[in-house]
Design a protein around this motif. Structure first.
Motif, PDB file in Angstrom:
ATOM      1  N   HIS A 142      -5.303   3.184  -3.110  1.00 14.02           N
ATOM      2  CA  HIS A 142      -4.268   3.628  -2.673  1.00 14.02           C
ATOM      3  C   HIS A 142      -3.466   4.639  -3.604  1.00 14.02           C
ATOM      4  O   HIS A 142      -2.914   5.731  -3.262  1.00 14.02           O
ATOM      5  CB  HIS A 142      -3.144   2.759  -1.974  1.00 14.02           C
ATOM      6  CG  HIS A 142      -3.931   1.901  -0.875  1.00 14.02           C
ATOM      7  ND1 HIS A 142      -4.549   0.838  -1.182  1.00 14.02           N
ATOM      8  CD2 HIS A 142      -3.822   2.189   0.441  1.00 14.02           C
ATOM      9  CE1 HIS A 142      -5.013   0.317   0.065  1.00 14.02           C
ATOM     10  NE2 HIS A 142      -4.631   1.228   0.981  1.00 14.02           N
ATOM     11  N   THR A 148       0.666  -1.138  -0.061  1.00 14.72           N
ATOM     12  CA  THR A 148      -0.007   0.130  -0.114  1.00 14.72           C
ATOM     13  C   THR A 148       0.780   1.401   0.198  1.00 14.72           C
ATOM     14  O   THR A 148       0.334   2.333  -0.533  1.00 14.72           O
ATOM     15  CB  THR A 148      -0.951  -0.052   1.187  1.00 14.72           C
ATOM     16  OG1 THR A 148      -0.213  -0.180   2.318  1.00 14.72           O
ATOM     17  CG2 THR A 148      -1.662  -0.944   1.018  1.00 14.72           C
ATOM     18  N   ARG A 149       2.076   1.209   0.750  1.00 16.96           N
ATOM     19  CA  ARG A 149       2.843   2.481   1.075  1.00 16.96           C
ATOM     20  C   ARG A 149       3.357   2.826  -0.401  1.00 16.96           C
ATOM     21  O   ARG A 149       3.479   3.925  -0.725  1.00 16.96           O
ATOM     22  CB  ARG A 149       3.586   2.501   2.101  1.00 16.96           C
ATOM     23  CG  ARG A 149       3.035   2.500   3.464  1.00 16.96           C
ATOM     24  CD  ARG A 149       3.655   2.243   4.645  1.00 16.96           C
ATOM     25  NE  ARG A 149       3.004   2.266   5.862  1.00 16.96           N
ATOM     26  CZ  ARG A 149       2.382   1.217   6.436  1.00 16.96           C
ATOM     27  NH1 ARG A 149       2.293  -0.051   5.656  1.00 16.96           N
ATOM     28  NH2 ARG A 149       1.558   1.530   7.480  1.00 16.96           N
ATOM     29  N   LEU A 192      -5.599   3.396   6.520  1.00 19.98           N
ATOM     30  CA  LEU A 192      -5.771   2.792   5.075  1.00 19.98           C
ATOM     31  C   LEU A 192      -4.637   1.876   4.487  1.00 19.98           C
ATOM     32  O   LEU A 192      -4.406   1.113   3.946  1.00 19.98           O
ATOM     33  CB  LEU A 192      -6.302   3.988   4.177  1.00 19.98           C
ATOM     34  CG  LEU A 192      -7.864   4.418   4.507  1.00 19.98           C
ATOM     35  CD1 LEU A 192      -8.085   5.589   3.497  1.00 19.98           C
ATOM     36  CD2 LEU A 192      -8.862   3.284   4.118  1.00 19.98           C
ATOM     37  N   ALA A 193      -3.603   2.782   4.728  1.00 19.36           N
ATOM     38  CA  ALA A 193      -2.110   2.066   4.383  1.00 19.36           C
ATOM     39  C   ALA A 193      -1.943   0.693   5.207  1.00 19.36           C
ATOM     40  O   ALA A 193      -1.315  -0.337   4.714  1.00 19.36           O
ATOM     41  CB  ALA A 193      -0.877   2.899   4.688  1.00 19.36           C
ATOM     42  N   LEU A 228      -5.309   8.037   6.365  1.00 23.15           N
ATOM     43  CA  LEU A 228      -4.276   7.333   5.469  1.00 23.15           C
ATOM     44  C   LEU A 228      -3.365   6.524   6.212  1.00 23.15           C
ATOM     45  O   LEU A 228      -3.125   5.500   5.762  1.00 23.15           O
ATOM     46  CB  LEU A 228      -3.403   8.604   4.700  1.00 23.15           C
ATOM     47  CG  LEU A 228      -4.112   9.498   3.776  1.00 23.15           C
ATOM     48  CD1 LEU A 228      -2.939  10.413   3.243  1.00 23.15           C
ATOM     49  CD2 LEU A 228      -4.685   8.560   2.695  1.00 23.15           C
ATOM     50  N   LEU A 246      -5.264  -1.725  -4.430  1.00 26.61           N
ATOM     51  CA  LEU A 246      -4.010  -1.072  -4.653  1.00 26.61           C
ATOM     52  C   LEU A 246      -4.437   0.379  -5.617  1.00 26.61           C
ATOM     53  O   LEU A 246      -3.775   1.490  -5.143  1.00 26.61           O
ATOM     54  CB  LEU A 246      -2.896  -1.821  -4.904  1.00 26.61           C
ATOM     55  CG  LEU A 246      -2.274  -2.599  -4.010  1.00 26.61           C
ATOM     56  CD1 LEU A 246      -1.226  -3.357  -4.700  1.00 26.61           C
ATOM     57  CD2 LEU A 246      -1.863  -2.047  -2.664  1.00 26.61           C
ATOM     58  N   HIS A 271       2.332   2.454  -3.242  1.00 27.80           N
ATOM     59  CA  HIS A 271       1.075   2.982  -4.334  1.00 27.80           C
ATOM     60  C   HIS A 271       0.658   4.288  -3.779  1.00 27.80           C
ATOM     61  O   HIS A 271       0.414   5.046  -4.724  1.00 27.80           O
ATOM     62  CB  HIS A 271      -0.011   1.837  -4.245  1.00 27.80           C
ATOM     63  CG  HIS A 271       0.353   0.743  -5.070  1.00 27.80           C
ATOM     64  ND1 HIS A 271       1.198  -0.401  -4.572  1.00 27.80           N
ATOM     65  CD2 HIS A 271       0.558   0.438  -6.486  1.00 27.80           C
ATOM     66  CE1 HIS A 271       1.233  -1.381  -5.551  1.00 27.80           C
ATOM     67  NE2 HIS A 271       1.115  -0.708  -6.719  1.00 27.80           N
ATOM     68  N   ILE A 272       0.639   4.546  -2.397  1.00 30.91           N
ATOM     69  CA  ILE A 272       0.436   5.876  -1.991  1.00 30.91           C
ATOM     70  C   ILE A 272       1.330   6.934  -2.813  1.00 30.91           C
ATOM     71  O   ILE A 272       1.177   7.891  -3.205  1.00 30.91           O
ATOM     72  CB  ILE A 272       0.276   6.022  -0.656  1.00 30.91           C
ATOM     73  CG1 ILE A 272      -1.024   5.155  -0.197  1.00 30.91           C
ATOM     74  CG2 ILE A 272       0.179   7.572  -0.281  1.00 30.91           C
ATOM     75  CD1 ILE A 272      -1.331   4.950   1.396  1.00 30.91           C
TER      76      ILE A 272
END
Length: 260
Positions: free
Chosen positions: A228, A137-138, A204-205, A201, A225, A140-141
C-alpha cells in the motif's frame, strides 16, 4: 522518474536457497538505472508513528532464530543515506504526518536480504522507514503519497513484504519448499493481482473485507502494508507491472511488482 518496487522477501533463507524468487531478486538491480539512494520500507519494522532510520552506520540485524549458521554469517552494510533521512522527514511533515528518527537501528532482514541479492556491492546508500500496522491500508497509501517526490530525486522506494504470509501453517511441521500452492492462496492472489493491474485503489484499500481469504493469508497486516505504501508512491495512475510470481511451501506467494 524511478519506479516503485513492491517485492516479497519471504523467509530469511531466500538469500541461500535455490528458488525462483532468489533468482528474480538477483536480477532486480539490472532492471533500472542505478539510484542515488534507496528507501526501504520493511514489514519487519513496526512503530507507532512513521520513523526514519539514520544511524552512524548501517548494521545487519539478524531478527530471526532457529536458522543455520550460514544465515547468521550474512552481512550487508551499505552507507547510510543521511541526507535522504532529513528529506524524508521534511516530506512527511509537509503531508501532516508525524515523524520520528531512530539513530541506532540498522537494516532488518526484510531490507537486507532482498537488497543484498539485488545490489550485492552494498555501495548505494540506504535508510529504512517503518510501518504502522495498527493504522491500516489508507494510512499507508497516504504515507506512500508523501514519498512520491523522492522518485524524481533519484531515490528508489523499495517496499518489502510478502504477498501471502500465514506463518501459522508452519506449526504442524515445515511443508516442502516446492509444495503445490493451496487453493485459498491462489484465490486471494488472483483477486489481488486483478485489482493491482486494474489500478483499483479503492478495492485494494478495502482488501480485507473484499478479497477472498484475506484474513487467512494475512492474520496480521504488516507484510502487505508495504504494498500500500508502494501504491501511494506510484501516483494516481499506478502503471503496474508484475515482475515475478512464485510460491514457496505451498502458501507463501513471492510476487513482486513495479509501478512506473
Amino acid at each position: 522518474m524511478l519506479p516503485v518496487f513492491f517485492i516479497s522477501h519471504g523467509s530469511p533463507m531466500t538469500i541461500l536457497q535455490d528458488t525462483p524468487a532468489r533468482h528474480f531478486l538477483q536480477s532486480l538491480g539490472t532492471l533500472l538505472p542505478r539510484p542515488k539512494a534507496i528507501l526501504a520500507v520493511s514489514a519487519h519494522w513496526e512503530t507507532n508513528i512513521p520513523t526514519v532510520s539514520n544511524p552512524a552506520a548501517n548494521e545487519t540485524i539478524h531478527d530471526f532464530y532457529g536458522f543455520p549458521p550460514e544465515l547468521y554469517a550474512q552481512h550487508y552494510t551499505p552507507p547510510v543515506a543521511h541526507g535522504l533521512a532529513g528529506r524524508l522527514a521534511a516530506l512527511l511533515g509537509e503531508a501532516g504526518l508525524p515523524c520520528s528518527t531512530d539513530h541506532a537501528r540498522g537494516l532488518d532482514h526484510g531490507a537486507w536480504v532482498p537488497l543484498k541479492l539485488a545490489y550485492p556491492e552494498a555501495d548505494i546508500p540506504v535508510i529504512q522507514l517503518s510501518v504502522q500496522t495498527e493504522r491500516g491500508t489508507r494510512h499507508h497509501i497516504a504515507l506512500g503519497t508523501a514519498l512520491r517526490k523522492l522518485r524524481e530525486e533519484g531515490t528508489l522506494i523499495f517496499c518489502s513484504g510478502t504477498f501471502t504470509h500465514d506463518l501459522r501453517r508452519f506449526r504442524g511441521g515445515r511443508p516442502a519448499l516446492d509444495a503445490p500452492e493451496t487453493q485459498d492462496v491462489t484465490d486471494f492472489s488472483t483477486w489481488m493481482n486483478a485489482k493491482i493491474m486494474a489500478g483499483d485503489l479503492a478495492a485494494l484499500a478495502d482488501y480485507r473485507r473484499l478479497a477472498p481469504y484475506a484474513a487467512e493469508e494475512h492474520p496480521t497486516e504488516e507484510h502487505l502494508l508495504p504494498l500500500h505504501v508502494a501504491l501511494g508512491a506510484a501516483g494516481p495512475t499506478i502503471q503496474p507491472e508484475r515482475l515475478h510470481s512464485s510460491v514457496e511451501y505451498g502458501f507463501m506467494r513471492m510476487d513482486a511488482y513495479a509501478f512506473a
